[in-house]
Design a protein around this motif. Structure first.
Motif, PDB file in Angstrom:
ATOM      1  N   GLY A 163       0.806  -1.218   0.000  1.00 29.04           N
ATOM      2  CA  GLY A 163       0.000   0.000   0.000  1.00 29.04           C
ATOM      3  C   GLY A 163       0.836   1.263   0.000  1.00 29.04           C
ATOM      4  N   LEU A 164       2.063   1.187  -0.498  1.00 30.49           N
ATOM      5  CA  LEU A 164       2.961   2.340  -0.547  1.00 30.49           C
ATOM      6  C   LEU A 164       2.984   2.923  -1.953  1.00 30.49           C
ATOM      7  N   LYS A 165       2.763   4.202  -2.044  1.00 26.88           N
ATOM      8  CA  LYS A 165       2.875   4.898  -3.332  1.00 26.88           C
ATOM      9  C   LYS A 165       4.085   5.824  -3.246  1.00 26.88           C
ATOM     10  N   PRO A 166       5.158   5.530  -3.976  1.00 31.77           N
ATOM     11  CA  PRO A 166       6.371   6.349  -3.880  1.00 31.77           C
ATOM     12  C   PRO A 166       6.088   7.820  -4.198  1.00 31.77           C
ATOM     13  N   ARG A 171      10.385   7.996  -6.301  1.00 38.16           N
ATOM     14  CA  ARG A 171      10.347   7.472  -7.659  1.00 38.16           C
ATOM     15  C   ARG A 171      11.637   7.806  -8.403  1.00 38.16           C
ATOM     16  N   ALA A 172      12.161   9.009  -8.192  1.00 39.31           N
ATOM     17  CA  ALA A 172      13.424   9.390  -8.823  1.00 39.31           C
ATOM     18  C   ALA A 172      14.566   8.528  -8.297  1.00 39.31           C
ATOM     19  N   MET A 173      14.527   8.208  -7.001  1.00 38.17           N
ATOM     20  CA  MET A 173      15.543   7.328  -6.430  1.00 38.17           C
ATOM     21  C   MET A 173      15.493   5.956  -7.082  1.00 38.17           C
ATOM     22  N   LEU A 174      14.298   5.422  -7.259  1.00 40.05           N
ATOM     23  CA  LEU A 174      14.159   4.115  -7.902  1.00 40.05           C
ATOM     24  C   LEU A 174      14.654   4.158  -9.339  1.00 40.05           C
ATOM     25  N   ASP A 175      14.356   5.236 -10.050  1.00 40.42           N
ATOM     26  CA  ASP A 175      14.828   5.362 -11.432  1.00 40.42           C
ATOM     27  C   ASP A 175      16.353   5.346 -11.496  1.00 40.42           C
ATOM     28  N   ARG A 176      17.003   6.084 -10.597  1.00 42.26           N
ATOM     29  CA  ARG A 176      18.479   6.089 -10.564  1.00 42.26           C
ATOM     30  C   ARG A 176      19.009   4.700 -10.246  1.00 42.26           C
ATOM     31  N   LEU A 177      18.385   4.049  -9.282  1.00 40.79           N
ATOM     32  CA  LEU A 177      18.823   2.711  -8.884  1.00 40.79           C
ATOM     33  C   LEU A 177      18.663   1.726 -10.031  1.00 40.79           C
ATOM     34  N   PHE A 178      17.507   1.737 -10.673  1.00 46.15           N
ATOM     35  CA  PHE A 178      17.255   0.792 -11.765  1.00 46.15           C
ATOM     36  C   PHE A 178      18.268   0.991 -12.895  1.00 46.15           C
ATOM     37  N   GLU A 179      18.611   2.237 -13.186  1.00 48.47           N
ATOM     38  CA  GLU A 179      19.592   2.497 -14.233  1.00 48.47           C
ATOM     39  C   GLU A 179      20.968   1.985 -13.823  1.00 48.47           C
ATOM     40  N   THR A 180      21.360   2.202 -12.569  1.00 48.53           N
ATOM     41  CA  THR A 180      22.647   1.706 -12.070  1.00 48.53           C
ATOM     42  C   THR A 180      22.739   0.193 -12.198  1.00 48.53           C
ATOM     43  N   LEU A 181      21.687  -0.498 -11.795  1.00 46.02           N
ATOM     44  CA  LEU A 181      21.701  -1.961 -11.834  1.00 46.02           C
ATOM     45  C   LEU A 181      21.682  -2.480 -13.265  1.00 46.02           C
ATOM     46  N   ALA A 182      20.926  -1.841 -14.129  1.00 46.72           N
ATOM     47  CA  ALA A 182      20.903  -2.261 -15.530  1.00 46.72           C
ATOM     48  C   ALA A 182      22.265  -2.077 -16.182  1.00 46.72           C
ATOM     49  N   ARG A 311      17.809  -6.036   1.226  1.00 45.95           N
ATOM     50  CA  ARG A 311      18.293  -5.131   2.271  1.00 45.95           C
ATOM     51  C   ARG A 311      19.811  -5.236   2.424  1.00 45.95           C
ATOM     52  N   GLU A 312      20.312  -6.476   2.459  1.00 45.39           N
ATOM     53  CA  GLU A 312      21.749  -6.692   2.660  1.00 45.39           C
ATOM     54  C   GLU A 312      22.564  -6.134   1.499  1.00 45.39           C
ATOM     55  N   ALA A 324      18.672   1.154   0.621  1.00 50.48           N
ATOM     56  CA  ALA A 324      18.765   0.620   1.983  1.00 50.48           C
ATOM     57  C   ALA A 324      18.010   1.521   2.958  1.00 50.48           C
ATOM     58  N   ARG A 325      18.167   2.837   2.810  1.00 50.28           N
ATOM     59  CA  ARG A 325      17.438   3.762   3.688  1.00 50.28           C
ATOM     60  C   ARG A 325      15.938   3.686   3.450  1.00 50.28           C
ATOM     61  N   TYR A 326      15.539   3.567   2.196  1.00 51.39           N
ATOM     62  CA  TYR A 326      14.113   3.470   1.869  1.00 51.39           C
ATOM     63  C   TYR A 326      13.497   2.214   2.493  1.00 51.39           C
ATOM     64  N   ILE A 327      14.222   1.111   2.430  1.00 47.16           N
ATOM     65  CA  ILE A 327      13.724  -0.131   3.039  1.00 47.16           C
ATOM     66  C   ILE A 327      13.555   0.062   4.543  1.00 47.16           C
ATOM     67  N   ALA A 328      14.565   0.644   5.182  1.00 49.03           N
ATOM     68  CA  ALA A 328      14.510   0.819   6.643  1.00 49.03           C
ATOM     69  C   ALA A 328      13.395   1.770   7.063  1.00 49.03           C
ATOM     70  N   GLU A 329      13.202   2.834   6.295  1.00 55.51           N
ATOM     71  CA  GLU A 329      12.267   3.880   6.705  1.00 55.51           C
ATOM     72  C   GLU A 329      10.837   3.644   6.237  1.00 55.51           C
ATOM     73  N   ARG A 330      10.676   2.988   5.090  1.00 52.12           N
ATOM     74  CA  ARG A 330       9.335   2.880   4.499  1.00 52.12           C
ATOM     75  C   ARG A 330       8.813   1.448   4.410  1.00 52.12           C
ATOM     76  N   ILE A 331       9.690   0.496   4.055  1.00 50.83           N
ATOM     77  CA  ILE A 331       9.217  -0.876   3.857  1.00 50.83           C
ATOM     78  C   ILE A 331       9.173  -1.654   5.167  1.00 50.83           C
ATOM     79  N   ASP A 332      10.262  -1.646   5.915  1.00 50.80           N
ATOM     80  CA  ASP A 332      10.320  -2.457   7.141  1.00 50.80           C
ATOM     81  C   ASP A 332       9.192  -2.156   8.129  1.00 50.80           C
TER      82      ASP A 332
END
Length: 364
Positions: A163-166, A171-182, A311-312, A324-332
């Motif tokens: 039930g989380l809407k970024p 959303r910009a953080m996820l976009d940067r992350l997805f590009e880094t991983l790709a 997370r790890e 990692a911060r997003y997981i700790a602050e929003r998901i966990d």
């Protein structure tokens, strides 16, 4: 034990095919397994002999990729099911039976762990070093495919499950992350990628261990993809130092086979971790989708393990620290409550219920 519905029209089709077309009139048919797709597998037993029938509804699952990849893997000496009969129009294959003993059960029991991983790494190195010609005709695991898979996280895990809407910043953080991983994946040597090389798709066999299943979605992509699927398995986890020991062993096996992984130990570990992060981001979305769209609750129990991997890995590198911060602050803070809601008896949706028409992305 798998229970079969007597009113199942596809089961009736399977029975007709094996008895009337193939001549197995006295054979016993039992559901062997159903995977994370629309495919099902039946075990056909007649006397001392057994076979597997793959049921792949043609309007939902194509058989051509399975047939093509199976022929390629047999050609390089890997142990995969042999196709004994086919009816492509009705979506049916008769296969040799590699048995029922999954790697997973023995790994969870701690039996022969080093031998099993050694055999699996040997088979993977054979796939990657001898599968080059076959890989050239496979779809590329390109940027579009990698990012499309990761988009399952915000759509199915964050929004539908938690039930989380970024926010715009998230959303910009996820976009940067997805590009880094790709980009990390695309910088690696490209090889034949099984795409689901893990303990539920590897069978313990007396000869040519392991038996390899579920290879029909193979692609040409990053060299670390299959090894991270194996060593950071979504269904069983090991201490990091043990995993890195197996990864170094894998590198040595590659080099002995004349293959240059294109990185020193530190670079290989970083690529391995980032590839695992891409995969586990995808899997969080897939496991949620399997529940909410397809009515398959069995994968909910694996979400905590996959989130722990995510997370790890995110905490290991500066370029992924935002996640990692997003997981700790929003998901966990909301993860356990969401899992409890999904596990409640009233929560299991009917397959396909509540799926927005736009959410039918390909890939696994």
């Amino acid at each position: 034990m798998h229970v079969m519905d007597a009113s199942d029209s596809r089961l009736a089709l399977v029975r007709q095919w094996v008895t009337e077309d193939l001549g197995f009139a006295e054979a016993r048919i039992e559901l062997a397994s159903a995977d994370a797709s629309f495919r099902r597998y039946f075990r056909l037993t007649r006397g001392a002999h057994s076979y597997i029938v793959m049921d792949a509804p043609p309007e939902k699952e194509a058989l051509a990729p399975f047939i093509g990849v199976a022929q390629s893997l047999i050609g390089i000496g890997l142990n995969v099911p042999v196709i004994l009969a086919r009816d492509l129009e009705r979506g049916l294959l008769l296969l040799s039976d590699l048995g029922e003993r999954q790697y997973l059960s023995d790994l969870l029991a701690g039996r022969d762990v080093e031998r099993l991983y050694g055999d699996a790494l040997d088979a993977l190195v054979r796939l990657q070093t001898r599968g080059g010609e076959a890989a050239r005709v496979l779809p590329p695991y390109d940027r579009a495919a990698l990012v499309r898979e990761m988009e399952l996280l915000p759509e199915w895990f964050l929004d539908r499950h938690l039930g989380l809407k970024p926010t715009a910043a998230e959303r910009a953080m996820l976009d940067r992350l997805f590009e880094t991983l790709a980009q990390s994946a695309l910088a690696q040597p490209a090889v034949f990628v099984h795409r689901d090389y893990h303990s539920r798709n590897l069978l313990i066999t007396d000869e040519a261990n392991p038996g390899i299943l579920d290879f029909q979605d193979a692609v040409r992509g990053a060299v670390t993809y299959d090894v991270v699927s194996l060593l950071k398995d979504c269904y069983v986890a090991w201490p990091r130092e043990r995993v890195l020991g197996w990864l170094r062993d894998y590198r040595e096996r590659l080099e002995r086979a004349g293959f240059d992984p294109g990185a020193d130990d530190e670079q290989l570990i970083r690529r391995f971790d980032l590839m695992g992060l891409q995969r586990h981001i995808k899997v969080l979305g897939i496991f949620a989708r399997l529940f909410y769209r397809d009515g398959k609750p069995g994968y909910l129990d694996d979400l905590p393990r996959v989130l722990a991997y995510t997370r790890e890995a995110a905490a290991l590198y500066p370029e992924t620290a935002e996640l990692a911060r997003y997981i700790a602050e929003r998901i966990d803070p909301c993860f356990e409550a969401a899992l409890a809601r999904a596990r409640s008896p009233a929560a299991t949706p009917k397959p396909g219920a509540g799926e927005p028409s736009s959410l039918r992305p390909p890939g696994r």
